[in-house]
Design a protein around this motif. Structure first.
Motif, PDB file in Angstrom:
ATOM      1  N   PRO A   1       0.838  -1.204   0.000  1.00  0.00           N
ATOM      2  CA  PRO A   1       0.000   0.000   0.000  1.00  0.00           C
ATOM      3  C   PRO A   1       0.868   1.247   0.000  1.00  0.00           C
ATOM      4  CG  PRO A   1       0.037  -0.998   2.181  1.00  0.00           C
ATOM      5  CD  PRO A   1       0.730  -1.958   1.261  1.00  0.00           C
ATOM      6  N   LEU A   2       0.369   2.310  -0.615  1.00  0.00           N
ATOM      7  CA  LEU A   2       1.192   3.502  -0.830  1.00  0.00           C
ATOM      8  C   LEU A   2       0.821   4.674   0.071  1.00  0.00           C
ATOM      9  CD1 LEU A   2       1.372   3.346  -4.720  1.00  0.00           C
ATOM     10  CD2 LEU A   2       3.049   2.528  -3.066  1.00  0.00           C
ATOM     11  N   ASP A   3      -0.024   4.456   1.057  1.00  0.00           N
ATOM     12  CA  ASP A   3      -0.378   5.549   1.950  1.00  0.00           C
ATOM     13  C   ASP A   3       0.846   6.008   2.742  1.00  0.00           C
ATOM     14  OD1 ASP A   3      -1.874   7.420   3.286  1.00  0.00           O
ATOM     15  OD2 ASP A   3      -2.573   6.025   4.828  1.00  0.00           O
ATOM     16  N   ARG A   4       0.941   7.323   2.944  1.00  0.00           N
ATOM     17  CA  ARG A   4       1.984   7.895   3.799  1.00  0.00           C
ATOM     18  C   ARG A   4       1.269   8.600   4.937  1.00  0.00           C
ATOM     19  NH1 ARG A   4       6.830   9.198   1.772  1.00  0.00           N
ATOM     20  NH2 ARG A   4       7.210   9.793   3.935  1.00  0.00           N
ATOM     21  N   GLU A   5       1.212   7.942   6.107  1.00  0.00           N
ATOM     22  CA  GLU A   5       0.390   8.434   7.208  1.00  0.00           C
ATOM     23  C   GLU A   5       0.875   9.759   7.778  1.00  0.00           C
ATOM     24  OE1 GLU A   5       0.148   5.325  10.044  1.00  0.00           O
ATOM     25  OE2 GLU A   5      -1.016   3.985   8.742  1.00  0.00           O
TER      26      GLU A   5
ATOM     27  N   ARG B   1      -7.482  13.552  -1.161  1.00  0.00           N
ATOM     28  CA  ARG B   1      -6.372  13.742  -2.095  1.00  0.00           C
ATOM     29  C   ARG B   1      -5.409  12.556  -2.059  1.00  0.00           C
ATOM     30  NH1 ARG B   1      -7.125  18.756  -4.112  1.00  0.00           N
ATOM     31  NH2 ARG B   1      -8.008  20.330  -2.713  1.00  0.00           N
ATOM     32  N   MET B   2      -5.122  12.022  -0.897  1.00  0.00           N
ATOM     33  CA  MET B   2      -4.223  10.864  -0.839  1.00  0.00           C
ATOM     34  C   MET B   2      -4.854   9.662  -1.525  1.00  0.00           C
ATOM     35  SD  MET B   2      -1.359   9.484  -0.085  1.00  0.00           S
ATOM     36  CE  MET B   2      -0.481  10.522   1.089  1.00  0.00           C
ATOM     37  N   GLU B   3      -6.145   9.460  -1.327  1.00  0.00           N
ATOM     38  CA  GLU B   3      -6.831   8.366  -2.011  1.00  0.00           C
ATOM     39  C   GLU B   3      -6.756   8.563  -3.524  1.00  0.00           C
ATOM     40  OE1 GLU B   3     -11.165   6.058  -1.967  1.00  0.00           O
ATOM     41  OE2 GLU B   3     -11.026   8.113  -1.242  1.00  0.00           O
ATOM     42  N   PHE B   4      -6.917   9.813  -3.976  1.00  0.00           N
ATOM     43  CA  PHE B   4      -6.835  10.120  -5.403  1.00  0.00           C
ATOM     44  C   PHE B   4      -5.471   9.689  -5.951  1.00  0.00           C
ATOM     45  CE2 PHE B   4      -5.837  12.643  -9.086  1.00  0.00           C
ATOM     46  CZ  PHE B   4      -7.036  12.810  -9.760  1.00  0.00           C
ATOM     47  N   LEU B   5      -4.388  10.082  -5.291  1.00  0.00           N
ATOM     48  CA  LEU B   5      -3.045   9.744  -5.770  1.00  0.00           C
ATOM     49  C   LEU B   5      -2.824   8.234  -5.731  1.00  0.00           C
ATOM     50  CD1 LEU B   5      -0.866  12.538  -4.109  1.00  0.00           C
ATOM     51  CD2 LEU B   5      -1.624  12.383  -6.492  1.00  0.00           C
ATOM     52  N   ARG B   6      -3.275   7.593  -4.683  1.00  0.00           N
ATOM     53  CA  ARG B   6      -3.078   6.136  -4.568  1.00  0.00           C
ATOM     54  C   ARG B   6      -3.827   5.405  -5.676  1.00  0.00           C
ATOM     55  NH1 ARG B   6      -4.211   4.407   1.543  1.00  0.00           N
ATOM     56  NH2 ARG B   6      -3.480   2.395   0.732  1.00  0.00           N
ATOM     57  N   ARG B   7      -5.004   5.893  -6.029  1.00  0.00           N
ATOM     58  CA  ARG B   7      -5.754   5.242  -7.114  1.00  0.00           C
ATOM     59  C   ARG B   7      -5.050   5.466  -8.453  1.00  0.00           C
ATOM     60  NH1 ARG B   7     -10.049   2.823  -5.352  1.00  0.00           N
ATOM     61  NH2 ARG B   7     -11.203   3.584  -3.538  1.00  0.00           N
TER      62      ARG B   7
ATOM     63  N   ALA C   1      -7.929   4.379   0.296  1.00  0.00           N
ATOM     64  CA  ALA C   1      -9.091   4.746   1.099  1.00  0.00           C
ATOM     65  C   ALA C   1      -8.868   6.165   1.608  1.00  0.00           C
ATOM     66  CB  ALA C   1      -9.259   3.772   2.270  1.00  0.00           C
ATOM     67  N   PRO C   2      -9.945   6.852   2.034  1.00  0.00           N
ATOM     68  CA  PRO C   2      -9.775   8.214   2.550  1.00  0.00           C
ATOM     69  C   PRO C   2      -8.754   8.276   3.682  1.00  0.00           C
ATOM     70  CG  PRO C   2     -12.093   7.757   2.174  1.00  0.00           C
ATOM     71  CD  PRO C   2     -11.375   6.457   1.969  1.00  0.00           C
TER      72      PRO C   2
ATOM     73  N   ARG D   1      -6.745  13.113   6.621  1.00  0.00           N
ATOM     74  CA  ARG D   1      -5.770  14.146   6.988  1.00  0.00           C
ATOM     75  C   ARG D   1      -5.721  15.312   6.000  1.00  0.00           C
ATOM     76  NH1 ARG D   1      -3.230   9.338   6.718  1.00  0.00           N
ATOM     77  NH2 ARG D   1      -2.132   9.994   4.827  1.00  0.00           N
ATOM     78  N   CYS D   2      -6.064  15.095   4.746  1.00  0.00           N
ATOM     79  CA  CYS D   2      -5.887  16.132   3.728  1.00  0.00           C
ATOM     80  C   CYS D   2      -6.892  17.255   3.934  1.00  0.00           C
ATOM     81  CB  CYS D   2      -6.016  15.531   2.333  1.00  0.00           C
ATOM     82  SG  CYS D   2      -7.695  15.038   1.895  1.00  0.00           S
ATOM     83  N   ASP D   3      -6.766  18.316   3.142  1.00  0.00           N
ATOM     84  CA  ASP D   3      -7.633  19.482   3.329  1.00  0.00           C
ATOM     85  C   ASP D   3      -9.082  19.207   2.956  1.00  0.00           C
ATOM     86  OD1 ASP D   3      -7.157  19.269   0.631  1.00  0.00           O
ATOM     87  OD2 ASP D   3      -6.699  21.378   0.308  1.00  0.00           O
ATOM     88  N   ASN D   4      -9.343  18.122   2.232  1.00  0.00           N
ATOM     89  CA  ASN D   4     -10.728  17.758   1.922  1.00  0.00           C
ATOM     90  C   ASN D   4     -11.320  16.829   2.982  1.00  0.00           C
ATOM     91  OD1 ASN D   4     -10.918  19.296  -0.394  1.00  0.00           O
ATOM     92  ND2 ASN D   4     -10.265  17.647  -1.757  1.00  0.00           N
TER      93      ASN D   4
END
Length: 720
Positions: free
Chosen positions: A219-223, A464-470, A478-479, A482-485
């Protein structure tokens, strides 16, 4: 040794690597799986994991274990000097002796190769460009392949032309892979590969069709990363926001720009505002780059203002923020760059400040992609007929390609087997070659889709992180929360009027020096132009001035719409004309200017001459007239095109081809020649823009030969 004993030994090496000998450092499960595959099973593995996951730990630990078992040195193919410097230091912590062969240490190559031959080197880091250097490829690479204990391909997405950072030199790895003895493990790593790039890299490395290949994709999430976008009205607002809010960002970080000009512009402005920053671009000298890296690592600067030259491999675990002044053209490239932040801290800020100029900059870089088939065929024909190796300087005048683009094309053709680099230059192999129209079209379509994705990223109301990961085909996206949205925006887009006024004043500051050409390019006789060597001092232009650069975010944003390929011709706008007059006034009063009073001051111009133009005659004539009126100078006339002359190709080809197109294309009309003969001083030569400077050089030579005592070029824009 059992797997349990091997795992314990691997964790011990890891503890040394991270500076915790005797501590409780322990490999992640997928790190161990990769190491086990390489050391115990001698398999090939492709690891696609987020930045900061610990891919370098895999190959350093594997190296230590393999060397203990008598294996040869590890060869790491690595694209950037920053990565090499970081990794040499990291290896030393684990007791691993690492050396490099790259463009910045040519004086050490012989010593390094001797140390490798003597078994004194555990890890050799090699830049991909070395792989196709004739001496290295023919003399060093075969011996290295025979002795290698582990081959590592770092930033392996560079192999794929579907990726955002394709580098044809990387394709040479196929030769090295083919020459590896049976059972030598291979590791490829990257943090930025979607499913298509992953499959392509696996195929290129020979892992795709291998039944024992191991592909580890996490997974590519950066917490630690909090993503945000600030859509500000213009460049002045973005500069002002940076000046006011840079101190609020945590720790030290990176401010990315899309062009060298913007990086230098932003650096100068932020320093003026009291911030400690440094510039880092492809034009920065190696020693200055290394100093800038060290200053950021030691937190002696708040930020490096950088182009993509500071990208893959730069390792600062406590990097607190990444700000982009302008959008990269690809979500994958964006994810890679923001991945520099937050690797060793709980929280890091990531902000994108998109600009209206982004699209124009993307289009420029897209325009220098792989050339059309006719240009490729022309190059192959020239090489085939030469009967000897042709160097880039010798080949360049014979084909309509700039040197950098020509070299990249030749590297692709080399990988395809159509040409070969040898001592003395390039030769044709005579092997059949097909232009892969369908693939190049698909790659272009992919680029367009990536650009649209970046526009969608800016406007999305989702995570935004979910957008980049997709975008990276991360199935676990997944959401992030943390991001501004997902949460509240952490930064206001408000800027004070004083900061905005300061930014506008900086961006409105006009004036760029235009260096004259002093040497004719090599190879002109080969294209029928009888010019070579130094341009005589009596035929040169003086150092000129431009209002701005098309690639900067100040006047560049104003000039691009006016000078674009589809822009209509018309009189010069008042604000632009007034700014040019200001540049002229500053030039006159500055060092060496005719009003400076210095002993080396230029004589005052005695008249204005305008350049011939098919595309923008109204613009240039009106600009010349305004300058003549304000400066109380006579408008002496204009250069003209010879009957039937077409210099349009001069704007898109290399230096020799430009000069060939210009040869005989311009004339000095009799009335202008008469005016020049009676002019007692230099003239201002007015044009809309300059790219390489050859049109100005040819025009200056003609005007000087016609009697002008000097030529002072004055243009609206410097391209690039």
């Amino acid at each position: 040794m059992s797997n349990e004993e091997l795992r314990a030994a691997a964790d011990t090496v890891l503890a040394r690597l991270v500076g915790a000998p005797g501590g409780d450092a322990r490999l992640r499960e997928d790190q161990w799986r990769a190491i086990e595959a390489l050391v115990a099973d001698k398999r090939r593995a492709l690891v696609v994991q987020r930045t900061g996951w610990g891919k370098s730990a895999v190959y350093f630990v594997a190296t230590a274990l393999l060397r203990e078992r008598g294996a040869g040195p590890t060869v790491i193919v690595s694209p950037l000097l920053a990565l090499m410097r970081n990794q040499v230091e990291a290896a030393a912590r684990a007791g691993i002796r690492a050396r490099t062969i790259n463009s910045s240490n040519t004086e050490e190559w012989d010593t390094v190769q001797e140390e490798v031959a003597a078994g004194e080197v555990d890890v050799l880091l090699v830049s991909p460009e070395r792989l196709n250097n004739p001496d290295f490829r023919d003399q060093v690479l075969p011996r290295l392949a025979a002795a290698t204990g582990l081959l590592v391909v770092d930033e392996a997405h560079c192999i794929s032309d579907w990726g955002h950072d394709f580098r044809p030199d990387y394709r040479r790895l196929r030769t090295m892979l083919a020459d590896l003895p049976q059972g030598v493990p291979v590791l490829a790593t990257t943090a930025t590969a979607n499913a298509r790039v992953t499959a392509d890299v696996a195929e290129q490395l020979g892992t795709g069709g291998s039944t024992d290949a191991l592909v580890l994709r996490g997974p590519l999430d950066r917490e630690s990363l909090s993503l945000g976008v600030l859509q500000l009205p213009d460049a002045a607002h973005r500069m002002a926001w940076l000046a006011e809010h840079l101190g609020e960002l945590p720790g030290s970080g990176i401010i990315y720009t899309l062009t060298v000009a913007a990086a230098e512009e932003v650096t100068a402005f932020l320093r003026q505002c009291g911030h400690t920053v440094a510039s880092y671009t492809g034009k920065t000298e190696n020693a200055d780059r290394q100093q800038a890296e060290e200053d950021l690592l030691a937190n002696r600067v708040k930020a490096l203002v950088a182009t993509s030259a500071l990208g893959m491999g730069f390792d600062k675990p406590d990097l607190g923020f990444v700000v982009h002044l302008g959008s990269p053209s690809s979500p994958i490239a964006y994810y890679q760059q923001v991945g520099r932040a937050g690797r060793g801290v709980e929280h890091a800020e990531v902000l994108l400040l998109p600009g209206k100029e982004d699209q124009a900059i993307w289009q420029y870089f897209a325009s220098i992609a792989f050339p059309p088939e006719e240009q490729v065929r022309r190059t192959l024909d020239v090489l085939g007929q030469a009967g000897r190796p042709l160097s880039l300087p010798a080949l360049e005048p014979l084909v309509e390609l700039r040197r950098s683009r020509l070299e990249t094309m030749l590297k692709v053709l080399d990988v395809d087997g159509a040409v070969q680099r040898v001592k003395g230059g390039w030769v044709s192999t005579g092997a059949p070659w097909a232009y892969d129209t369908e693939r190049y079209a698909w790659v272009a379509k992919q680029r367009e889709a990536e650009q649209q994705a970046m526009r969608d990223y800016v406007t999305t109301t989702g995570c935004r992180m979910e957008f980049l990961r997709r975008q990276l085909d991360d199935e676990e996206a997944a959401p992030c929360g943390r991001c501004d949205n997902c949460a509240e925006p952490r930064f206001s887009d408000a800027v004070s009027s004083s900061a905005l006024d300061t930014a506008r004043g900086e961006l409105d500051r006009a004036g760029v020096e235009v260096e004259p050409r002093k040497m004719w390019p090599t190879g002109l006789p080969a294209v029928g132009v009888d010019l070579k060597g130094r341009i005589p001092a009596g035929e040169q232009a003086a150092t000129g001035r431009a209002l701005g650069r098309l690639s900067d975010i100040g006047w560049g944003n104003r000039l691009r719409p006016m000078l674009g390929p589809q822009a209509p011709d018309g009189p010069v706008p008042d604000d632009v004309a007034q700014a040019v007059v200001g540049v002229l006034a500053d030039w006159a009063k500055g060092p060496g200017g005719w009003a400076s009073g210095g002993s080396d001051a230029l004589p005052r111009p005695v008249g204005v001459v305008t350049m011939a133009s098919h595309r923008r005659p109204q613009l240039i004539r009106s600009l010349g007239a305004r300058i003549a009126e304000v400066g109380r100078l006579p408008l002496l006339g204009s250069l003209a095109y010879a009957p039937g002359a077409d210099a349009s190709q001069a704007s898109r080809s290399n230096s020799a081809q430009r000069l060939k197109a210009l040869d005989g294309a311009l004339v000095v009309p009799p009335a202008l020649a008469e005016a020049l003969a009676g002019a007692d001083g230099p003239v201002l030569l007015v044009d809309d823009s300059t790219d390489t400077g050859w049109t100005l050089a040819v025009a200056a030579r003609m005007l000087r030969r016609a009697g002008a005592q000097g030529v002072l070029p004055l243009v609206l824009a410097v391209q690039g």
